[in-house]
Every structure is written in structure tokens, then in C-alpha cells.
Scaffold this active site. Structure first.
Site, PDB file in Angstrom:
ATOM      1  N   CYS A   1       0.857  -1.211   0.014  1.00 61.92           N
ATOM      2  CA  CYS A   1       0.160   0.077   0.108  1.00 61.92           C
ATOM      3  C   CYS A   1       0.869   1.354   0.077  1.00 61.92           C
ATOM      4  CB  CYS A   1      -0.981   0.092   1.197  1.00 61.92           C
ATOM      5  SG  CYS A   1      -1.936   1.284   1.412  1.00 61.92           S
TER       6      CYS A   1
ATOM      7  N   CYS B   1      -3.870  -2.239   6.274  1.00 65.69           N
ATOM      8  CA  CYS B   1      -3.853  -0.878   5.914  1.00 65.69           C
ATOM      9  C   CYS B   1      -5.307  -0.133   5.712  1.00 65.69           C
ATOM     10  CB  CYS B   1      -3.508  -0.962   4.499  1.00 65.69           C
ATOM     11  SG  CYS B   1      -2.577   0.119   3.715  1.00 65.69           S
TER      12      CYS B   1
END
EC number: 2.8.1.13
Length: 368
Positions: A102, A199
């Protein structure tokens, strides 16, 4: 404010670290604006509420600081470049780290490009606990000052060019100082707990979540001696060194020492377990890593001495690294290490400097 004030776009997550980062940059004389990223669309009400609450907190902080908050939707990029890879890795029996992906694909690529091209930013800033130092014309990534919160492990894929365009204001502070600043400023995020979980997907029940996208295939749990002692609900739910959630008690010999996952036979859908967290089958003398990213972007040749982390928050392990070819290295630890997990990242350090890292392709087991 002078005409020359550089413009910084802060990635506002609705958390305390990015909130304080925005204020610190204001104090340093930058022209500061915020950006809230929405990276996950799929979903039930629960996640929607979390994202909505985070956006409200980010907006409240920006209002308090007198800065503009932009919003952007990167859900398509997240799905294509992070989530699909994450699922493919789990399907292959490995344990990926989506936070690293991410940062690579969203925060320091999609966000960086959007901030520069659409918002005219000179820099982006995030609430990561890392520092940068410019040496010989290249930006280096350093561990955060607060060793307990250091997040350099998650940012090893960044290049010196990306680091040169990024600011990390809280990297120079300890976490309690950051909370104190937020409290003194009366920010709504001051007492907000640190987020955990995947995330942008938030803190949901992982097994249930993964089961929506990958059909679970139950199979046998077998000991290192070949005895079948139970059934697992899907290899993807287990990782090397895992102890909880196996659903098996002591052995027929009566020893109560807990069971640990020591291997996964993906081809035959078998989970292999042993008793004791330092069982020889759980130990590795080294690893092979691939998909390498060196912060200075110089190809690595020959050998080097450095330290490595094979997971977040691990104590640095002294090691020798040897180049096998352009994109693979062999790492030999000074002492055997438990639970080295394919799919996770091996990240290398020279003192305070994060050199880069790669994905663990295979572990080199302790000869038994």
C-alpha cells in the site's frame, strides 16, 4: 506567508500522527493542505462507518488548523495494485504484507503523483515514524527516532527520489510527545488509538474477511513425525510460527507444550506442526529474497555485512548478504532465526539507515 513558501500536501488519515504532522509543517513555514484518501469501496456498513468517522476527524483537524482538506478516491488503484496481489499471495500459501504494498502503490505513488500534478505540491507528508537525511545528493531513509514506533520496515520500497519529495515530521519525535502536542492543541484525534489491521481495510475479523474472497479448503494437520492430529480450515489462515487458532491440545505423550505451525505443504493442503516455539523445524539459518528494492536504486553486487528484520518490530539480526543475480540475494544469519515466513519482507539496515529489502522467496531451514 512569503511567496516562496513550499506547498505540502499531508496525507490525513484521521489519526493523531498525520494531524500533528500538519501542525508541525505549519510551524515550519510551509503552505499546508490535507488530503484524505478513500481506498476501499467494497463493503458492509461497518467499514463505511469507520471511513466516515476518519474523514470527519480529518476534517475537524483541518478546520482547527485552518487548512483545506481535499479528498480523493484511490479504490480502483488499491484493488488492482494491492488487494489482488494480496489475495494471489494468500492463495499461493504465502503470507504477504499489504501495508508495504500500500505504501509502495498508493501513498508514495498514486498520492505523490496526484499531489504534484493535480494539487501543485512541492512535497507530500505522512505521519510515518521515519526520518530522511540527504547525503551526497541522495535522500536516505532513516529509522524513526522512537525505536518503539519506527516504521522504516514498511517503507523500504521507496526510492531516494520518492523520499526527496516526502516529509516525515513526527519521525523526529517520540509518540508520547506527538500525543501531548495534539492534546495541547485540542485536536479531536489526540486520544484516538493507533490503527491496526490491514492498511485501509481496517480492523475486521480477518478470517471472515478473507473467506469472502478466497474459498477455504479444509485439510489435515500433521505433526513433524507424520501423525495426523487435527483438521485446519484453510492454509491461508495460518502463518509460520503461529500458535493460536490451531484447535489442538497436548499430545498423547502428555506434554502440554503448545503447538506451532512449522511448515505448509501447499500442494497437498497439509499444515505441519511441532511443539515448542524453538523447535528445530521452525528455525532458519538464512533466506533467499527476491523483488529487491534498494533505496539508492544502485544494483547490489558482491556481499555485504548488515542487519536484517524478517518481520516488523523484530530485533535486528546481524547477517551476511550475497548477490545471487540481479534480483535475488542469499542472506545468512549469524544465529538461527525462528519463523522466517515466505511472502513477508526482509528489510536491511546499516545502523540507522534503511538500505532497502525484498520479499522472502524461501527460508533456508536449520539442517536437522
Amino acid at each position: 506567508m512569503s511567496e516562496t513558501a513550499k506547498k505540502v500536501i499531508v496525507g490525513m488519515s484521521g489519526g493523531v500522527d498525520s494531524s500533528v504532522s500538519a501542525w508541525l509543517l505549519q510551524q515550519q513555514g510551509y503552505q499546508v493542505e490535507g488530503l484524505f484518501m478513500k481506498n476501499w469501496e467494497e463493503d458492509d456498513g461497518e467499514e463505511y462507518c469507520t471511513a466516515a468517522a476518519d474523514l470527519a476527524d480529518a476534517q475537524a483537524v483541518c478546520d482547527k488548523l485552518g487548512i483545506e482538506l481535499h479528498t480523493v478516491n484511490f479504490a480502483a488503484e488499491y484493488w488492482d495494485n494491492v488487494f489482488e496481489l494480496f489475495l494471489a499471495e494468500y492463495k499461493a500459501g504465502r503470507t504477504p504484507n499489504p501495508d508495504i504494498l500500500c505504501n509502495k502503490e498508493i501513498k508514495f505513488k498514486a498520492f505523490l503523483e496526484f499531489a504534484a500534478e493535480d494539487l501543485g505540491a512541492d512535497y507530500i507528508a505522512t505521519g510515518h515514524y521515519v526520518r530522511r537525511a540527504d547525503v551526497d545528493g541522495k535522500s536516505r531513509l532513516l529509522r524513526g527516532l522512537d525505536s518503539n514506533k519506527d516504521q522504516s520496515y514498511f517503507l523500504y520500497t521507496l526510492s531516494h527520489e520518492q523520499i526527496a519529495q516526502s516529509l516525515f515530521p513526527v519521525g523526529e519525535l517520540e509518540k508520547p510527545q506527538v500525543r501531548k502536542i495534539a492534546e495541547d492543541l485540542g485536536l479531536v484525534t489526540a486520544k484516538k488509538k493507533d490503527s491496526t489491521g490491514i492498511c485501509f481495510i481496517g480492523e475486521r475479523k480477518f478470517r471472515e474477511f478473507l473467506g469472502r474472497y478466497l474459498p477455504a479448503q479444509p485439510g489435515k494437520i500433521i505433526t513433524v513425525d507424520g501423525d495426523e492430529i487435527g483438521e485446519h480450515q484453510g492454509l491461508m489462515y495460518h502463518t509460520l510460527g503461529q500458535r493460536k487458532g490451531l484447535g489442538i491440545g497436548g499430545t498423547k505423550e502428555g506434554t502440554e507444550e503448545p503447538w506451532y505451525v512449522v511448515d505448509k505443504d501447499v500442494e497437498n493442503n497439509i499444515l505441519i506442526v511441532a511443539q515448542g516455539h524453538e523447535h528445530p523445524r521452525l528455525m532458519s539459518v538464512g533466506l533467499i529474497a527476491q523483488q529487491l528494492h534498494w533505496v539508492d536504486r544502485e544494483p547490489f553486487t558482491g556481499t555485504m555485512r548488515c542487519t536484517v528484520k524478517t518481520r516488523y518490530r523484530q530485533t535486528d539480526i546481524p547477517c551476511t548478504v550475497k548477490a545471487l543475480d540481479d534480483d535475488r540475494i542469499e542472506v545468512i544469519f549469524d544465529e538461527p532465526v525462528a519463523a522466517v515466513t515466505p511472502g513477508q519482507s526482509a528489510v536491511f539496515y546499516n545502523g540507522e539507515v534503511c538500505l532497502g529489502g525484498g520479499i522472502i522467496e524461501q527460508r533456508l531451514p536449520l539442517p536437522v
